[in-house]
Design a protein around this motif. Structure first.
Motif, PDB file in Angstrom:
ATOM      1  N   PRO A  28       0.797  -1.227   0.000  1.00 41.92           N
ATOM      2  CA  PRO A  28       0.000   0.000   0.000  1.00 41.92           C
ATOM      3  C   PRO A  28       0.830   1.278   0.000  1.00 41.92           C
ATOM      4  CG  PRO A  28       0.013  -0.991   2.192  1.00 41.92           C
ATOM      5  CD  PRO A  28       0.912  -1.827   1.330  1.00 41.92           C
ATOM      6  N   ASP A  29       0.343   2.237  -0.771  1.00 43.33           N
ATOM      7  CA  ASP A  29       0.871   3.600  -0.688  1.00 43.33           C
ATOM      8  C   ASP A  29      -0.080   4.324   0.260  1.00 43.33           C
ATOM      9  OD1 ASP A  29       2.196   5.958  -1.075  1.00 43.33           O
ATOM     10  OD2 ASP A  29       1.258   6.408  -2.997  1.00 43.33           O
ATOM     11  N   THR A  30       0.079   4.038   1.539  1.00 40.22           N
ATOM     12  CA  THR A  30      -0.879   4.409   2.567  1.00 40.22           C
ATOM     13  C   THR A  30      -1.135   5.910   2.651  1.00 40.22           C
ATOM     14  OG1 THR A  30      -0.165   2.477   3.833  1.00 40.22           O
ATOM     15  CG2 THR A  30      -1.436   4.148   5.021  1.00 40.22           C
ATOM     16  N   VAL A  31      -0.124   6.712   2.416  1.00 44.25           N
ATOM     17  CA  VAL A  31      -0.273   8.162   2.564  1.00 44.25           C
ATOM     18  C   VAL A  31      -0.180   8.897   1.232  1.00 44.25           C
ATOM     19  CG1 VAL A  31       0.492   8.209   4.952  1.00 44.25           C
ATOM     20  CG2 VAL A  31       2.187   8.365   3.136  1.00 44.25           C
ATOM     21  N   GLY A  32      -0.281   8.163   0.129  1.00 47.40           N
ATOM     22  CA  GLY A  32      -0.268   8.794  -1.185  1.00 47.40           C
ATOM     23  C   GLY A  32       1.029   9.518  -1.492  1.00 47.40           C
ATOM     24  N   TYR A  33       2.130   8.948  -1.048  1.00 46.02           N
ATOM     25  CA  TYR A  33       3.439   9.607  -1.134  1.00 46.02           C
ATOM     26  C   TYR A  33       4.167   9.361  -2.454  1.00 46.02           C
ATOM     27  CZ  TYR A  33       8.352  10.546   0.114  1.00 46.02           C
ATOM     28  OH  TYR A  33       9.639  11.004   0.154  1.00 46.02           O
ATOM     29  N   THR A  34       3.927   8.206  -3.054  1.00 43.17           N
ATOM     30  CA  THR A  34       4.715   7.829  -4.224  1.00 43.17           C
ATOM     31  C   THR A  34       4.193   8.472  -5.505  1.00 43.17           C
ATOM     32  OG1 THR A  34       3.414   5.859  -4.741  1.00 43.17           O
ATOM     33  CG2 THR A  34       5.212   5.587  -3.167  1.00 43.17           C
ATOM     34  N   VAL A  35       5.042   8.440  -6.520  1.00 42.80           N
ATOM     35  CA  VAL A  35       4.681   8.834  -7.880  1.00 42.80           C
ATOM     36  C   VAL A  35       4.895   7.599  -8.748  1.00 42.80           C
ATOM     37  CG1 VAL A  35       5.276  11.248  -7.486  1.00 42.80           C
ATOM     38  CG2 VAL A  35       7.002   9.687  -8.395  1.00 42.80           C
ATOM     39  N   PRO A  36       4.314   7.552  -9.942  1.00 45.45           N
ATOM     40  CA  PRO A  36       4.380   6.318 -10.737  1.00 45.45           C
ATOM     41  C   PRO A  36       5.773   5.731 -10.917  1.00 45.45           C
ATOM     42  CG  PRO A  36       2.756   7.781 -11.682  1.00 45.45           C
ATOM     43  CD  PRO A  36       3.411   8.552 -10.574  1.00 45.45           C
ATOM     44  N   GLU A  37       6.774   6.554 -11.223  1.00 49.41           N
ATOM     45  CA  GLU A  37       8.129   6.021 -11.422  1.00 49.41           C
ATOM     46  C   GLU A  37       8.658   5.361 -10.151  1.00 49.41           C
ATOM     47  OE1 GLU A  37       7.074   8.994 -12.170  1.00 49.41           O
ATOM     48  OE2 GLU A  37       7.317   9.225 -14.342  1.00 49.41           O
ATOM     49  N   HIS A  38       8.394   6.012  -9.018  1.00 51.19           N
ATOM     50  CA  HIS A  38       8.828   5.476  -7.727  1.00 51.19           C
ATOM     51  C   HIS A  38       8.106   4.162  -7.426  1.00 51.19           C
ATOM     52  CE1 HIS A  38       8.840   6.084  -3.052  1.00 51.19           C
ATOM     53  NE2 HIS A  38       9.664   5.124  -3.431  1.00 51.19           N
ATOM     54  N   PHE A  39       6.791   4.143  -7.658  1.00 52.10           N
ATOM     55  CA  PHE A  39       6.020   2.940  -7.360  1.00 52.10           C
ATOM     56  C   PHE A  39       6.437   1.787  -8.270  1.00 52.10           C
ATOM     57  CE2 PHE A  39       1.881   0.816  -6.260  1.00 52.10           C
ATOM     58  CZ  PHE A  39       2.089   0.844  -4.888  1.00 52.10           C
ATOM     59  N   ALA A  40       6.757   2.110  -9.511  1.00 59.55           N
ATOM     60  CA  ALA A  40       7.238   1.077 -10.439  1.00 59.55           C
ATOM     61  C   ALA A  40       8.512   0.429  -9.913  1.00 59.55           C
ATOM     62  CB  ALA A  40       7.471   1.680 -11.821  1.00 59.55           C
ATOM     63  N   SER A  41       9.408   1.239  -9.361  1.00 53.70           N
ATOM     64  CA  SER A  41      10.681   0.696  -8.844  1.00 53.70           C
ATOM     65  C   SER A  41      10.447  -0.209  -7.643  1.00 53.70           C
ATOM     66  CB  SER A  41      11.624   1.848  -8.477  1.00 53.70           C
ATOM     67  OG  SER A  41      11.157   2.559  -7.339  1.00 53.70           O
ATOM     68  N   ILE A  42       9.433   0.126  -6.816  1.00 59.56           N
ATOM     69  CA  ILE A  42       9.111  -0.728  -5.666  1.00 59.56           C
ATOM     70  C   ILE A  42       8.603  -2.084  -6.142  1.00 59.56           C
ATOM     71  CG2 ILE A  42       7.545  -1.004  -3.703  1.00 59.56           C
ATOM     72  CD1 ILE A  42       7.632   2.038  -3.349  1.00 59.56           C
ATOM     73  N   MET A  43       7.709  -2.059  -7.119  1.00 60.68           N
ATOM     74  CA  MET A  43       7.172  -3.313  -7.641  1.00 60.68           C
ATOM     75  C   MET A  43       8.269  -4.152  -8.277  1.00 60.68           C
ATOM     76  SD  MET A  43       4.081  -3.044  -6.711  1.00 60.68           S
ATOM     77  CE  MET A  43       3.556  -4.578  -7.461  1.00 60.68           C
ATOM     78  N   ASP A  44       9.111  -3.513  -9.075  1.00 61.44           N
ATOM     79  CA  ASP A  44      10.206  -4.242  -9.725  1.00 61.44           C
ATOM     80  C   ASP A  44      11.129  -4.871  -8.684  1.00 61.44           C
ATOM     81  OD1 ASP A  44       9.197  -3.529 -12.168  1.00 61.44           O
ATOM     82  OD2 ASP A  44      10.616  -1.876 -12.491  1.00 61.44           O
ATOM     83  N   LEU A  45      11.398  -4.130  -7.624  1.00 65.79           N
ATOM     84  CA  LEU A  45      12.278  -4.623  -6.561  1.00 65.79           C
ATOM     85  C   LEU A  45      11.719  -5.895  -5.938  1.00 65.79           C
ATOM     86  CD1 LEU A  45      14.726  -3.797  -4.587  1.00 65.79           C
ATOM     87  CD2 LEU A  45      12.907  -2.975  -3.087  1.00 65.79           C
TER      88      LEU A  45
END
Length: 518
Positions: free
Chosen positions: A170-187
């Motif tokens: 979850p991006d619980t506090v709406g902090y991420t942006v798409p590029e950042h979230f993509a890197s989390i998923m890839d990781l």
């Protein structure tokens, strides 16, 4: 499970309800749950059973009475929470327990005050304990968007090893942006060795306005469950909107190459149900379900849609549960649109000169904003400017209402110079006012819709009332504005009275329905 299927996890009844001024009743939650089943969501997160007896009862009732979707209850990584979930879900055919714990540094140090090793032990114990009640266990790493990469991978691996079949990021506090979230998923997919043993899910909030974008990005990078709410309601700025995600995946299937099992023709009905039960208005320009989502006002756009709808519509209104699009007649509308609307009302080109009529239309549109079908008929049938004048004029209105007081109203109307006055009682101030007016004019009117907007701000704000009503002469729209809501309502009703009077004079009915989408 088909690897191209996206599981739709609806949390309107849990995360969505948290944003409401007051809790929903069990009956209201059950109505929503049954509509979500008709929408064909895969999972309904029905509530947080340990939080209150009411929530426990709601989850228990939904578990027993709703079939189709899996029914899920939320629990902290605490045994009493999980036990409450297990008990509430006993009647579910497909029960799921969703347990969570904060994993970001700010959560572990400031809120939980535990070490990373302590958190990992709680993850393991909570998932294993939940498995005593159901094989379908989901684990969420709260605030994953701000969790350290190494620790997040360890948490995910631990939860899967303990038996969690779904892992939520979850991006619980709406902090991420798409590029950042993509890197989390890839990781996660690259570094968690047992990631293939679980479905990876996402739950994004809209604090920076990117919940839908982040959710779609996660899907593009391997997530196969998305957690969302109807109309995007939820904590603070809300959650990712179910309707936006589902339609984005459907319209851009060429890009995502995935699908959902959502019955999209139920989207509008579901949206309106949530709007009404939760008392959460939907902004007109809201994607997919806003009243303007399929409305066209620009003359250029209207001309294009009349020639080929796909020029300005990337999806059909019918695909989300609407009968058709809406062509707003305003000062921006072109003569082509006006001609088309007149044809739909039964007027042939030989009945009028388009250039002359269009000038009359533009003058009226500049004066009142939106021109409805009954306005067009009035313009067509009027022989002089006198025909456009109001025959019925509200000269006096007095209304009395309050607690332990029977609402009463006295109205005085001037009709062609003659003054008539009547009084009436009603269920409320507005009802009493309209009944008093009815006694004077004697028209057969049934109110079908009532909508109130604040035009200005402050205690003395102007209120704008729009009323839709039916009569033997057709369907009508009336508008009224005043700092007094009852007076604004009376003005709107009088607007309808005068439109009906013109129809009687012209002896011509308008079509059986005008779509104004209040």
């Amino acid at each position: 499970m088909n690897e191209n299927k996206i599981i739709i996890f609806d949390t309107t009844l849990r995360d969505g309800e948290q944003a409401l001024a007051s809790s929903l009743s069990m009956e209201q939650k059950l109505r929503i749950a049954k509509q979500l089943a008709r929408l064909n969501v895969d999972v309904i997160e029905a509530g947080f059973p340990v939080s209150s007896p009411g929530d426990f009862e709601s989850v228990s009732t939904i578990s027993k009475e709703v079939r189709g979707p899996a029914v899920c209850g939320l629990a902290r990584a605490v045994e009493k929470d999980i036990t409450a979930c297990g008990e509430a879900l006993k009647g579910a055919k497909r029960p799921r327990i969703h347990t969570f714990i904060g994993t970001s540094q700010i959560h572990t140090e400031k809120k939980l005050r535990k070490s990373e090793d302590d958190i990992l032990q709680l993850v393991k114990k909570s998932v294993e304990f939940a498995r005593n009640y159901t094989d379908d266990v989901e684990f969420s790493a709260e605030d994953a968007g701000r969790t350290g990469k190494d620790f997040l991978c360890r948490v995910v691996e631990t939860a899967i090893k303990a038996g969690a079949g779904t892992i939520n990021i979850p991006d619980t506090v709406g902090y991420t942006v798409p590029e950042h979230f993509a890197s989390i998923m890839d990781l996660i997919f690259e570094r968690v060795p047992n990631v293939g043993d679980a479905v990876i899910s996402v739950h994004c909030h809209d604090d920076l306005g990117m919940s839908t974008a982040n959710s779609l990005t996660a899907i593009a990078h391997g997530a196969r469950q998305v957690e969302c709410t109807i109309n995007g309601i939820g904590e603070r700025a809300g959650n990712a909107a179910l309707e936006e995600i589902v339609m984005a995946l459907k319209v851009r299937k060429d890009l995502f190459n995935v699908y959902t099992d959502i019955e999209t023709s139920e989207l509008m009905r579901t949206s309106k149900l949530i709007r009404d039960i939760c008392n959460m208005p939907v902004q007109p320009n809201k994607a997919i379900v806003g009243s303007n989502a399929f409305a066209h006002s620009s003359g250029i756009h209207q001309d294009g849609v009349l020639k080929a709808k796909t020029t300005y519509e990337i999806m059909t209104p019918q695909s989300v549960g609407l009968k058709d699009n809406k062509m707003n007649l305003t000062s921006r509308s072109g003569s082509h649109m006006v001609k088309s609307r007149l044809a739909s009302l039964g007027y042939e080109e030989a009945d009028y000169t388009l250039s002359d009529f269009y000038t009359k239309f533009k003058n009226l549109a500049d004066k009142k904003g939106t021109v409805y079908d009954d306005d067009l008929i009035t313009l067509m049938e009027s022989k002089s400017s006198e025909d456009l004048e109001d025959r019925y004029v509200l000269d006096y209105l007095n209304v009395s209402s309050g607690k332990k007081t029977v609402p009463t109203a006295t109205a005085r109307i001037v009709i062609d110079g003659e003054v008539k006055q009547e009084a009436a009682c009603g269920d409320g101030a507005v009802d009493a006012a309209t009944k008093a007016i009815d006694r004077i004019v004697g028209f057969d009117i049934e109110i079908e819709g009532y909508h109130l907007d604040s035009v200005t701000q402050g205690r003395e704000a102007l209120g704008r009332v729009a009323i839709t009503a039916s009569a033997p002469e057709g369907h009508f729209v009336g508008n009224g504005t005043s700092t007094d809501i009852v007076e604004a309502s009376a003005f709107a009703y009088m607007d309808i009275i005068n439109k009906i009077a013109r129809m009687k004079m012209f002896n011509k009915k308008i079509p059986p329905k005008i779509d104004i989408s209040l």
